[in-house]
Design a protein around this motif. Structure first.
Motif, PDB file in Angstrom:
ATOM      1  N   GLU A  46       0.813  -1.334   0.084  1.00  0.00           N
ATOM      2  CA  GLU A  46      -0.130  -0.032  -0.013  1.00  0.00           C
ATOM      3  C   GLU A  46       0.708   1.264   0.189  1.00  0.00           C
ATOM      4  O   GLU A  46       0.408   2.146  -0.402  1.00  0.00           O
ATOM      5  N   TYR A  61      -5.148   2.110  -6.084  1.00  0.00           N
ATOM      6  CA  TYR A  61      -5.534   0.836  -5.093  1.00  0.00           C
ATOM      7  C   TYR A  61      -5.651  -0.129  -5.942  1.00  0.00           C
ATOM      8  O   TYR A  61      -5.693  -1.446  -5.388  1.00  0.00           O
ATOM      9  N   TYR A  94      -8.743  -3.966  -0.701  1.00  0.00           N
ATOM     10  CA  TYR A  94      -8.345  -2.457  -1.290  1.00  0.00           C
ATOM     11  C   TYR A  94      -9.204  -2.369  -2.318  1.00  0.00           C
ATOM     12  O   TYR A  94      -9.047  -0.995  -2.750  1.00  0.00           O
ATOM     13  N   TYR A 128     -10.936   3.390  -1.207  1.00  0.00           N
ATOM     14  CA  TYR A 128     -10.680   4.921  -1.613  1.00  0.00           C
ATOM     15  C   TYR A 128     -11.940   5.677  -1.425  1.00  0.00           C
ATOM     16  O   TYR A 128     -11.769   6.810  -0.730  1.00  0.00           O
TER      17      TYR A 128
END
Length: 516
Positions: A57, A91, A136, A140
């Motif tokens: 990440e 992401y 993931y 966002y």
């Protein structure tokens, strides 16, 4: 609005955590009874290994969130949309990288595991990996809700999904004793929860549906890249310090020892999660404060958060030190106790790392990533070196002493130094003076509380309740007596008075409407 949103977020988090905590005890009890300590150890070990993969990440989330505070505060929709599209693409790539890196580790699993009889290790690991990678895909938009100080919505949805998942997993263990099916439920719940939160984010903020045609300006892109590079180093160092304990224990002691430690870690983590409901939910409010207010106002709020930081962490340190061993004995039996020396080191680590929260919030929301980018490597090297050397001489206790040594040598002083120099523009000497003052008060309070609890009989649920009551009353009474005249305490009490007044007004208004 900052205070109001923070309070909503904190209350939502604490309320949900109480329910989840109760369910987690039931779940852990069922897990231990049906699968045993070795499966518990595998659970903890794979969580640590996949924590290492999460380093992919690379701090992109933190770097972009830092750049979102100002446009969100100003209502700059175009810039928000451009940043969110960049965030989304980043992401998607991260999810793929985590998946590929995770699969590449499959042939090497045997080197992480000592003396294990658990079947289907490879399949179990792949399920853990899929759960991590899938988290993931939608994060966002979930992060955007937090930036907008709507964390209570995220908390509420996660809480409901956790309750549902826990109930289903308990039922699966009870009915089938199938660990694989137990893990599959986690993946399904993770994906469904993320989809629900994405739908909520799109509904509340329609701009998130726009694909956007603009591109990041060179200055912002350069700033994000610079901060990401620094955060990569921070994340690697942070993982090497806090994410490798189970791997070292599994490699040098045994997987069963990881299972015994996981019960201590679970109780510590429950308390840490409760505390995080406060600090995580004020982080975005502090970020908004950094974007809009001056350094004097920020320093005033920092002093308030430092007092709260000490109060909460010292209270839970005292509580855990006195309650942990009798509680584990009552809950699982004396065979799951690891020893007083381990407990003492764990509590010191819990307090020392916890006391960094208030200064870390200011550091992160002020965008201080670059200046100490190499510090985590020194911390990690000291931690791993000390842990591996000491575990060979004094066993599992040495692993936790290594963590303490590395913390005191590096982050203990460097984060306060940078924040006081770059943000507050004051001497860091006053921070350490206040820190020492807090430590002495906390230590004295712990000794007094422990002395009183030693006079209580030590067996059974009644003893636990009495000790818990003493742990609640004594520290809080002492802290109120010491701090009630300080400006920080008055600031906190004024907030609570304001909340109570509003609640009373609402109650009277509702009664008036009913009588009418």
């Amino acid at each position: 609005m900052r205070v109001k949103n923070s309070i909503y977020n904190i209350l939502a988090g604490i309320g949900s955590q109480i329910i989840i905590t109760l369910l987690s005890f039931i779940s852990r009890s069922v897990f231990v009874n049906y699968l045993g300590a070795e499966y518990l150890g595998v659970n903890g070990l794979f969580s640590n290994i996949l924590g290492m993969l999460s380093l992919a990440e690379a701090g992109i989330g933190s770097a972009i969130i830092y750049n979102l505070y100002k446009p969100v505060a100003e209502g700059n929709k175009e810039r928000i949309n451009i940043l969110m599209q960049f965030y989304k693409k980043a992401y998607m790539v991260i999810a793929l990288v985590v998946l590929l890196l995770g699969l590449s580790l499959l042939p090497f699993l045997k080197y992480f595991i000592k003396d294990s009889t658990v079947d289907n290790i490879g399949l179990i690991y792949v399920i853990f990996l899929l759960n991590t990678a899938s988290s993931y895909l939608f994060s966002y938009k979930i992060s955007f809700l937090n930036v907008c100080q709507k964390g209570y919505i995220v908390t509420g949805v996660y809480s409901l999904s956790s309750i549902l998942a826990t109930c289903i997993k308990i039922g699966i263990l009870y009915a089938t004793n199938n660990y694989i099916l137990y893990l599959v439920i986690d993946i399904l719940i993770t994906i469904i929860t993320s989809i629900i939160l994405t739908f909520i984010a799109n509904k509340m903020y329609p701009l998130l549906r726009n694909k956007g045609s603009g591109k990041l300006d060179e200055e912002t892109r350069s700033n994000i890249v610079k901060n990401v590079k620094a955060l990569i180093l921070h994340n690697i160092g942070g993982y090497a310090v806090f994410g490798t304990d189970n791997i070292v224990i599994a490699s040098f002691v045994s997987v069963k020892a990881v299972g015994l430690y996981s019960n201590y870690y679970m109780l510590i983590n429950i308390c840490r999660t409760f505390i995080n409901q406060f600090f995580d939910n004020i982080t975005h409010s502090v970020g908004n404060l950094v974007a809009e207010e001056n350094e004097e106002k920020l320093f005033t709020i920092f002093k308030v958060t430092m007092l709260i930081n000490f109060w909460i962490y010292s209270f839970f340190t005292i509580f855990l030190y006195i309650i942990m061993e009798p509680f584990i004995t009552f809950w699982l039996g004396s065979d799951f106790i690891m020893g007083k020396s381990i407990l003492i080191i764990l509590m010191i680590n819990f307090f020392v790392s916890g006391m960094r929260r208030s200064i870390s919030i200011v550091k992160t929301t002020s965008g201080i990533f670059q200046e100490d980018r190499f510090a985590p490597f020194f911390e990690a090297a000291i931690n791993l070196g000390a842990s591996i050397i000491l575990v060979n001489y004094i066993g599992i206790t040495g692993v936790f002493i290594g963590t303490l040594i590395s913390t005191l040598f590096v982050p203990f002083w460097i984060a306060p130094y940078l924040v006081y120099k770059k943000v507050f523009k004051r001497s860091v000497f006053y921070y350490f003076l206040k820190y020492t003052y807090f430590v002495l008060i906390g230590l004295g309070t712990c000794l007094l509380t422990n002395l009183i609890c030693n006079f209580l009989f030590s067996d059974g649920i009644l003893s636990l309740l009495l000790k818990g009551t003493v742990c609640f009353i004594i520290p809080n009474t002492i802290y109120i007596a010491i701090f009630h005249r300080t400006n920080e305490f008055k600031y906190i009490s004024d907030i609570f008075k304001s909340i109570l007044e509003k609640l009373l007004k609402q109650s009277r208004f509702k009664k008036g409407r009913l009588s009418a």
